[in-house]
Scaffold this motif. Structure first.
Motif: not given
Length: 301
Positions: A121-131
């Motif tokens: 599938x298509x996807x987005x790679x997401x990173x977060x500020x506060x784990x």
């Protein structure tokens, strides 16, 4: 109190430091040790926090989209993901890129039976500020229309957050304990000064000297000791931090220590403020016992 009188009392405070130089040096050395250990604990905590943040940034979460979404709809999903407060970035990762990457890693032979079909599938790679907000952020992402699933790294996020919280808690208690120790040592030094000058204090109290007049030189003495210790501690911490960070960087290749010069002026300001406040409190606390007595009571007669 006139300025000339205040100037005299301040000079007396400086004289006390020199007159009791052996005890003053001992107090400075103890306070230096406490401040350097405190500064080391703070810098260690800041480096751990930076390491956790960097691991969190590199620990990307993959958000998989529904197979039937068009390219335009996928763009709208990405826009909704980026609107979530804790999301630092969200990069589109097409299924064509994904299968190309898998072929490079696993070889074309594995995908021979698929021919032109692409099951990814298509996807987005997401990173977060506060784990620490990882789980809540994932829940919000899953509620977005067009999102099929999320590769959940919640366990990793929780462990990193626990490490960071543990280091901050330990750092707080270490700082508090060292501050109390410093306060105790300097107080004892000033008590020794007052014991040596008890005759002078007795005479001043007998002739009607105010508590402030008696107290100020000893408070100044504590402040001078604290200031001297803070300046030396700042210099010592710079050399110690550079030496330790070079050793750690040599042992752990991926670790990048925070440059000391980025924070040294803040550390120096905190050291000076802490040293002066601890010194002033030591003088204030130590003199209280003598101010409650009058004349011969101070001498024990």
């Amino acid at each position: 109190m006139q300025l000339s009188g205040l100037g005299y009392l301040i000079k007396e405070g400086f004289k006390n430091v020199w007159a009791n130089r052996i005890m003053s040096i001992a107090s400075v050395c103890v306070l230096i040790s406490c401040l350097v250990l405190t500064g080391s604990a703070v810098l260690f905590s800041m480096n751990v926090a930076q390491l956790v943040d960097s691991v969190g940034d590199s620990n990307e979460t993959t958000v998989y989209l529904d197979d039937n979404l068009s390219k335009v709809e996928a763009v709208y999903v990405g826009r909704d993901i980026k609107k979530i407060k804790n999301v630092n970035k969200a990069e589109y990762y097409s299924k064509d890129e994904a299968i190309k990457e898998y072929k490079e890693k696993l070889g074309d032979e594995v995908f021979e039976n698929l021919k032109d079909d692409n099951p990814l599938p298509d996807a987005y790679k997401v990173s977060m500020e506060a784990l620490s907000k990882y789980d809540k952020t994932v829940d919000k992402i899953l509620k977005i229309k067009g999102v099929d699933s999320v590769s959940n790294h919640g366990d990793i996020a929780r462990r990193l957050t626990q490490i960071n919280n543990l280091v901050q808690t330990l750092g707080f208690w270490i700082i508090l304990a060292l501050a109390i120790i410093s306060l105790f040592i300097i107080s004892n030094t000033i008590r020794a000064t007052m014991h040596n000058r008890r005759f002078e204090i007795s005479i001043m109290k007998s002739v009607g000297a105010t508590n402030a007049f008696v107290r100020i030189p000893f408070i100044v003495e504590g402040m001078v000791i604290g200031f001297i210790a803070s300046v030396i501690s700042t210099v010592a911490l710079i050399f110690l931090y550079d030496a330790v960070s070079n050793i750690v960087t040599g042992l752990i290749s991926f670790f990048k220590a925070m440059p000391i010069m980025n924070v040294i002026w803040y550390v120096a300001a905190i050291f000076v403020a802490a040293g002066i406040i601890i010194g002033a409190l030591s003088g204030f606390i130590s003199i209280r016992k003598y101010l409650k007595k009058e004349g011969n009571e101070i001498l024990g007669w």
